[in-house]
Design a protein around this motif. Structure first.
Motif, PDB file in Angstrom:
ATOM      1  N   ALA A 276       2.175  -5.159  -5.474  1.00 45.79           N
ATOM      2  CA  ALA A 276       1.234  -6.165  -4.975  1.00 45.79           C
ATOM      3  C   ALA A 276      -0.182  -5.925  -5.491  1.00 45.79           C
ATOM      4  CB  ALA A 276       1.222  -6.167  -3.449  1.00 45.79           C
ATOM      5  N   CYS A 277      -0.973  -7.017  -5.470  1.00 46.86           N
ATOM      6  CA  CYS A 277      -2.376  -6.935  -5.908  1.00 46.86           C
ATOM      7  C   CYS A 277      -3.254  -6.333  -4.829  1.00 46.86           C
ATOM      8  CB  CYS A 277      -2.880  -8.316  -6.264  1.00 46.86           C
ATOM      9  SG  CYS A 277      -3.098  -9.360  -4.811  1.00 46.86           S
TER      10      CYS A 277
ATOM     11  N   CYS B  54      -1.863  -8.844   0.043  1.00 44.86           N
ATOM     12  CA  CYS B  54      -0.930  -8.860   1.175  1.00 44.86           C
ATOM     13  C   CYS B  54      -1.088  -7.603   2.019  1.00 44.86           C
ATOM     14  CB  CYS B  54       0.511  -8.962   0.672  1.00 44.86           C
ATOM     15  SG  CYS B  54       0.912 -10.591   0.054  1.00 44.86           S
TER      16      CYS B  54
ATOM     17  N   ALA C 267       4.091 -14.448  -1.175  1.00 43.66           N
ATOM     18  CA  ALA C 267       4.813 -15.219  -2.201  1.00 43.66           C
ATOM     19  C   ALA C 267       5.464 -14.304  -3.228  1.00 43.66           C
ATOM     20  CB  ALA C 267       3.838 -16.174  -2.888  1.00 43.66           C
ATOM     21  N   CYS C 268       4.788 -13.212  -3.585  1.00 41.91           N
ATOM     22  CA  CYS C 268       5.339 -12.320  -4.614  1.00 41.91           C
ATOM     23  C   CYS C 268       6.612 -11.646  -4.115  1.00 41.91           C
ATOM     24  CB  CYS C 268       4.312 -11.264  -5.003  1.00 41.91           C
ATOM     25  SG  CYS C 268       2.911 -11.948  -5.902  1.00 41.91           S
TER      26      CYS C 268
ATOM     27  N   CYS D 124      -0.099 -16.596  -0.004  1.00 45.05           N
ATOM     28  CA  CYS D 124      -0.706 -15.764  -1.052  1.00 45.05           C
ATOM     29  C   CYS D 124      -2.168 -15.507  -0.727  1.00 45.05           C
ATOM     30  CB  CYS D 124      -0.576 -16.434  -2.421  1.00 45.05           C
ATOM     31  SG  CYS D 124      -1.290 -15.459  -3.764  1.00 45.05           S
TER      32      CYS D 124
HETATM   33  S1  SF4 Z   1       1.344 -12.944  -2.724  1.00 47.00           S
HETATM   34 FE1  SF4 Z   1      -0.763 -13.164  -3.519  1.00 47.00          FE
HETATM   35  S2  SF4 Z   1      -1.943 -11.668  -2.334  1.00 47.00           S
HETATM   36 FE2  SF4 Z   1       0.237 -11.104  -2.100  1.00 47.00          FE
HETATM   37  S3  SF4 Z   1       0.631  -9.603  -3.725  1.00 47.00           S
HETATM   38 FE3  SF4 Z   1       1.134 -11.632  -4.546  1.00 47.00          FE
HETATM   39  S4  SF4 Z   1      -0.733 -12.317  -5.613  1.00 47.00           S
HETATM   40 FE4  SF4 Z   1      -1.313 -10.626  -4.233  1.00 47.00          FE
END
Ligand code: SF4
Length: 174
Positions: A29-30, A33, A96-97, A127
């Motif tokens: 994840a970025c 989340c 979403a990821c 997201c």
């Molecule tokens: S769903 Fe959005 S916030 Fe969560 S890990 Fe993926 S890109 Fe990042």
């Protein structure tokens, strides 16, 4: 009256009679989340009122909370984590990821959503998903609230019309 929601809650309490202990894993994840998951655990959203507690070892957990798209590098580690969680156990895909790979679904470093590797029980899209959505998803799993949406199967007529209106797109759902 004993409805489907009560039946779900009864079943859940039978399988998980005590508090749910949760192990959070970032599969790529970025961090968006992850911040919302931490938010859920703060006194403001207070997930502990549902008996939900974050633990530091998968061996102590009932639930794996997975965030992020699953990178190729994390696959064997994710499988080992899953094996370390004692049964019965649940998997929540957060964001979403984790639900389907998100915008990374077809990149070379990603295999897709969490369900490419683990048997996901609950999907919480967004997201990132708002903390309220995460709390709602968990409350749904606990049988505390009623599901607001249902699965819908589209008819052949729908796909014919879809193909007519979008001649350059595939005529069938992927
Ligand atoms: S769903 Fe959005 S916030 Fe969560 S890990 Fe993926 S890109 Fe990042």
């Amino acid at each position: 009256m004993h409805g489907p929601r009560d039946a779900l809650r009864d079943l859940f309490l039978q399988v998980f009679p005590k508090s749910l202990w949760v192990y959070h894993v970032n599969a790529g994840a970025c961090n968006g989340c992850d911040i919302e998951v931490i938010d859920v655990l703060t006194p403001y959203y207070d997930a502990e009122r549902f008996g939900i507690k974050l633990v530091g070892s998968p061996r102590h957990a009932d639930v794996l909370l997975v965030s992020g798209p699953v990178t190729r590098q994390i696959v064997p580690h994710l499988k080992r984590l899953w094996d370390a969680v004692p049964a019965p156990k649940l998997v929540f895909a957060i964001g979403a990821c984790a639900c389907g790979g998100g915008i990374w679904h077809d990149t070379y470093a990603v295999v897709g959503g969490a369900d490419k590797v683990l048997p996901v029980d609950y999907y919480i899209p967004g997201c990132p998903p708002r903390p309220e959505a995460i709390v709602y998803g968990v409350a749904l799993a606990l049988g505390l609230v009623t599901k607001k949406v249902a699965a819908r199967h589209l008819s052949d007529e729908f796909f014919e019309e879809y193909g007519r209106l979008n001649p350059t797109l595939p005529a069938e759902a992927p």
